[in-house]
Write an enzyme that holds these catalytic residues in place. Structure first.
Site, PDB file in Angstrom:
ATOM      1  NE  ARG A 215      -2.797  -1.417   3.413  1.00  0.00           N
ATOM      2  CZ  ARG A 215      -3.264  -2.600   3.799  1.00  0.00           C
ATOM      3  NH1 ARG A 215      -4.074  -3.287   3.016  1.00  0.00           N
ATOM      4  NH2 ARG A 215      -2.922  -3.114   4.967  1.00  0.00           N
ATOM      5  CG  ASP A 253     -15.344  -5.872  -1.231  1.00  0.00           C
ATOM      6  OD1 ASP A 253     -14.125  -6.041  -1.047  1.00  0.00           O
ATOM      7  OD2 ASP A 253     -16.203  -6.728  -0.923  1.00  0.00           O
ATOM      8  CB  SER A 254     -19.203  -8.587  -3.936  1.00  0.00           C
ATOM      9  OG  SER A 254     -18.412  -9.418  -3.104  1.00  0.00           O
ATOM     10  CG  ASP A 301      -5.490  -7.805  -2.712  1.00  0.00           C
ATOM     11  OD1 ASP A 301      -5.108  -8.973  -2.907  1.00  0.00           O
ATOM     12  OD2 ASP A 301      -5.419  -7.227  -1.612  1.00  0.00           O
ATOM     13  CB  CYS A 341      -4.042 -13.817  -0.835  1.00  0.00           C
ATOM     14  SG  CYS A 341      -5.786 -14.145  -1.119  1.00  0.00           S
TER      15      CYS A 341
END
Length: 397
Positions: A215, A253-254, A301, A341
């Site tokens: 970040r 984002d969901s 991400d 990830c």
């Protein structure tokens, strides 16, 4: 087989490496010997687990071999982990959210601990930890600055380790175990920015400390630019970019809860006019009119798409689709930070080739600028590279 485990070698002993067992009880300390009867070290035994022995002390650590006390070695390992973070200047005046224990990386296989201010969130994924939960909590509370411990369980991994959840537990993957909730969400700092963290209800431990350095790195490239933050969760990349002078950021984002958290974090830092957030399926958002080639910098991400090696083929298709769409949102000459990830994807060596295939599908070409992993508090055992999971690749599109 013994060579793998000698001199502080691999911390996980599989069934195929064991010739015979004598006087062993589940969850108890056991000595591990080579074929000549020489001591390799000691660990905890679990006949139900893929990992028959999780090594706690190798023979090379002579000063720790005398007492086969699991509680004592937990205390010592936690103290060593805290000393390691202090060497990395964690915590600090500007950062109060960090990983204290990273499983095998800190020689406590199955235990992950993230610290948020004075609250430690311990995530258990091994039966031996469930059997000694109180000892782990007591040892954590002995560490300077920790006043509260929240115990969370990775139920899926625990079941494969032979753990049967209590009937009234009602826990899901990574959720708290039903004990009374501690204080409401806490406010932590990361590189001077404020974040709200929900230790009991948030995803995993409540905050993703692993992307801290990424970040900060990306923020330096965002001054005067427009950022698209895909799978934004609590808005970490968006807030870091806004603080560095981004003209605008848009997080997607969901999860409604994630979007609400990200909006609260933006307001907490005074970025409400810079940071915008949308609840949407990410591929659907990227297909909207007006999104193509609209952003100078894009972060992609996604959550873990390949939980194991057997999922790689299916996950590879998803990664290609998502990244191809993400690249289409980047203006020509702009930047994409693409992350995985999934340990299986990271260790397969297939992430960069996948990005190339995704670029081809999008009619774009890539230049790799940087490849990185998690922040330094996400320690790695040198003989257990399979615990390395995070890959972040910065490319020009």
């Amino acid at each position: 087989k013994a060579r793998m485990f000698k001199n502080g070698g691999h911390p996980l002993v599989f069934e195929g490496a064991i010739k015979r067992t004598e006087n062993v009880q589940v969850g108890e300390a056991v000595d591990v010997l080579d074929g000549a009867g020489e001591l390799i070290g000691w660990g905890v035994w679990n006949p139900h687990s893929l990992y028959r022995v999780r090594m706690l002390v190798p023979a090379i650590e002579r000063d720790q071999l005398e007492h086969r006390s699991i509680s004592e070695i937990v205390r010592r390992r936690l103290q060593a982990a805290a000393s390691r973070r202090a060497a990395c200047c964690l915590p600090s005046e500007s950062t109060t959210a960090y990983r204290l224990v990273n499983s095998e990386g800190d020689r406590l296989s199955g235990l992950t601990v993230d610290v948020f201010g004075s609250t430690a969130v311990a995530i258990s994924s091994a039966l031996w930890l469930e059997l000694r939960r109180e000892a782990v909590e007591v040892a954590l509370l002995e560490l300077a600055g920790i006043e509260t411990v929240v115990w969370r369980r990775s139920d899926g991994r625990l079941r494969t380790d032979g753990w049967n959840p209590p009937e009234a537990s009602g826990t899901a993957e990574g959720e708290a175990d039903g004990r009374p909730a501690p204080a409401p969400p806490v406010t932590v700092l990361e590189n001077g920015l404020k974040y709200l963290v929900a230790p009991v209800l948030g995803q995993k431990s409540g905050f993703y400390c692993d992307q801290r350095d990424n970040r900060a790195m990306l923020a330096e490239l965002c001054a005067g630019r427009r950022l698209l933050d895909l799978y934004c969760y609590s808005g970490g990349f968006s807030l870091a970019a806004a603080a560095a002078g981004a003209t605008s950021t848009h997080g997607v984002d969901s999860s409604a809860a994630a979007i609400g958290l990200a909006q609260s974090n933006a307001a907490l830092n005074g970025f409400g006019s810079v940071c915008e957030f949308s609840q949407s399926d990410v591929p659907a958002f990227l297909k909207r009119e007006g999104v193509a080639e609209s952003f100078d910098v894009v972060v992609c991400d996604p959550p873990k798409l390949a939980p194991s090696v057997k999922d790689l083929r299916r996950a590879g298709r998803k990664y290609r689709q998502i990244n191809s769409l993400a690249m289409s949102a980047v203006r020509p000459g702009g930047l994409l930070l693409s992350c995985t990830c999934s340990a299986a994807m990271t260790q397969s060596g297939g992430f960069l080739p996948m990005l190339h295939e995704a670029a081809t599908a999008a009619g774009r070409s890539l230049t790799v600028l940087r490849t990185s992993g998690p922040a330094c508090d996400h320690t790695l055992h040198p003989c257990c590279p399979e615990s390395n999971y995070l890959t972040a690749v910065l490319v020009q599109v």
